[in-house]
Design a protein around this motif. Structure first.
Motif, short mmCIF file in Angstrom:
data_model
loop_
_atom_site.label_atom_id
_atom_site.label_comp_id
_atom_site.label_asym_id
_atom_site.label_seq_id
_atom_site.Cartn_x
_atom_site.Cartn_y
_atom_site.Cartn_z
N LEU A 27 -2.83 4.90 -8.00
CA LEU A 27 -2.02 4.93 -6.79
C LEU A 27 -2.18 3.60 -6.08
N LEU A 28 -1.10 2.85 -5.96
CA LEU A 28 -1.13 1.51 -5.39
C LEU A 28 -0.34 1.50 -4.09
N ALA A 29 -1.03 1.22 -3.00
CA ALA A 29 -0.39 1.25 -1.68
C ALA A 29 -0.15 -0.17 -1.18
N ILE A 30 1.11 -0.48 -0.87
CA ILE A 30 1.40 -1.79 -0.29
C ILE A 30 0.71 -1.89 1.07
N ALA A 31 0.73 -0.80 1.81
CA ALA A 31 0.06 -0.75 3.11
C ALA A 31 -0.20 0.71 3.46
N THR A 32 -1.10 0.91 4.41
CA THR A 32 -1.41 2.28 4.85
C THR A 32 -1.29 2.41 6.37
N LEU A 61 4.25 -17.74 4.60
CA LEU A 61 4.45 -16.31 4.74
C LEU A 61 3.76 -15.56 3.62
N PHE A 62 2.84 -14.67 3.97
CA PHE A 62 2.11 -13.84 3.01
C PHE A 62 2.51 -12.38 3.22
N THR A 63 2.99 -11.73 2.17
CA THR A 63 3.34 -10.31 2.28
C THR A 63 2.45 -9.48 1.37
N ALA A 64 2.19 -8.26 1.81
CA ALA A 64 1.40 -7.34 0.99
C ALA A 64 2.13 -7.01 -0.31
N THR A 98 1.97 -10.04 6.80
CA THR A 98 2.66 -8.81 7.17
C THR A 98 2.51 -7.71 6.13
N ASN A 99 2.43 -6.48 6.63
CA ASN A 99 2.46 -5.29 5.78
C ASN A 99 3.87 -4.70 5.69
N THR A 100 4.83 -5.34 6.32
CA THR A 100 6.18 -4.81 6.34
C THR A 100 6.69 -4.53 4.94
N THR A 101 7.19 -3.31 4.73
CA THR A 101 7.71 -2.95 3.41
C THR A 101 9.16 -2.50 3.47
N ARG A 102 9.86 -2.85 4.53
CA ARG A 102 11.30 -2.57 4.60
C ARG A 102 12.15 -3.81 4.34
#
Length: 256
Positions: free
Chosen positions: A136-141, A68-71, A42-46
């Protein structure tokens, strides 16, 4: 080639908000009954990993922590490895994932779905760090995600704004980054050709997996929109939901 691992997106594939997608629990059970290892990606960041696991289990999904793997996990590991001190543009729920890190005198910018925290002062502080050379490090785009009342902006538009303003290039840690998919494959002990990705995001889930050589299926649940079908890269497929995707996958896995 035999299937040795299945990657499942979470939001929009297994559940929408607090509602289980019809057939999702049965679909996961069928995969387990067939002896296919699963990884939920998942890319979920909330939500931090703890909250995601709690929600999945409360809704009736049996998931081990290691499945479970998270970004966010991938990005935090990078911060520790590189000894970076982040300025965080993330949702309040995600603060706990960064609690052990040194955040004094930040020398890196981390962006997730910050929701109401995307204020001008916070974005401008990030911009100034980037102009001075911070990464600049993005958890997801992801461009957007689905909520009960409709689609909402995700982190991607804000990452793009900072890239444009600071003439910077973000390092991506979630889907569709090949490194993220490869880390999951390494954990499964599978090659790309031996794995199958199922998701509701045509860019992050399906096309991202296809680039690395996985098989990939888009489901018409969650954030899916009709025009997404035309954007699937060659080799991808589209079905109604996880239950139908599992049926197709098992036919291939069984040599049918």
């Amino acid at each position: 080639m035999a299937i040795k691992g299945v990657l499942l997106d979470i939001a929009g594939v297994l559940y929408d908000g607090d509602t289980v997608v019809p057939g999702a629990i049965e679909g996961m059970q069928a995969l387990r009954a067939a002896g296919l290892p699963l990884r939920l990606v998942t890319n979920t960041t909330r939500q931090p990993k703890r909250m995601l696991l709690d929600q999945l289990r409360r809704l009736g999904f049996e998931v081990a922590e290691g499945e479970l793997f998270t970004a966010t996990e991938a990005l935090v590991a990078y911060l520790v490895r590189e000894r970076l001190r982040p300025l965080l543009l993330v949702h309040a729920n995600l603060d706990e994932e960064f609690a052990a890190l040194d955040r004094e005198r930040p020398n890196a910018v981390v962006v997730g779905d910050a929701a109401e925290r995307f204020t001008y002062p916070r974005l401008n502080a990030a911009f100034r760090l980037l102009v001075d050379g911070a990464p600049l490090l993005a958890i997801a785009t992801n461009r957007y995600f689905g909520e009960a009342d409709g689609l909402s902006l995700d982190a991607g538009p804000f990452v793009a704004a900072l890239e444009y303003a600071a003439a910077a290039q973000a390092i991506l840690f979630g889907k569709p980054a090949p490194a993220f998919f490869q880390a999951v494959l390494n954990d499964l002990g599978a090659s790309p050709a031996e794995a199958w990705m199922i998701g509701d995001d045509v860019e992050a889930d399906v096309n991202g997996a296809l680039v690395l050589g996985l098989r990939a299926t888009l489901v018409r649940t969650g954030k899916f929109r009709t025009g997404d079908v035309e954007r699937i890269s060659e080799g991808g497929s589209c079905v109604a939901d996880l239950s139908e995707a599992v049926q197709a996958l098992l036919k291939v896995s069984n040599g049918a």
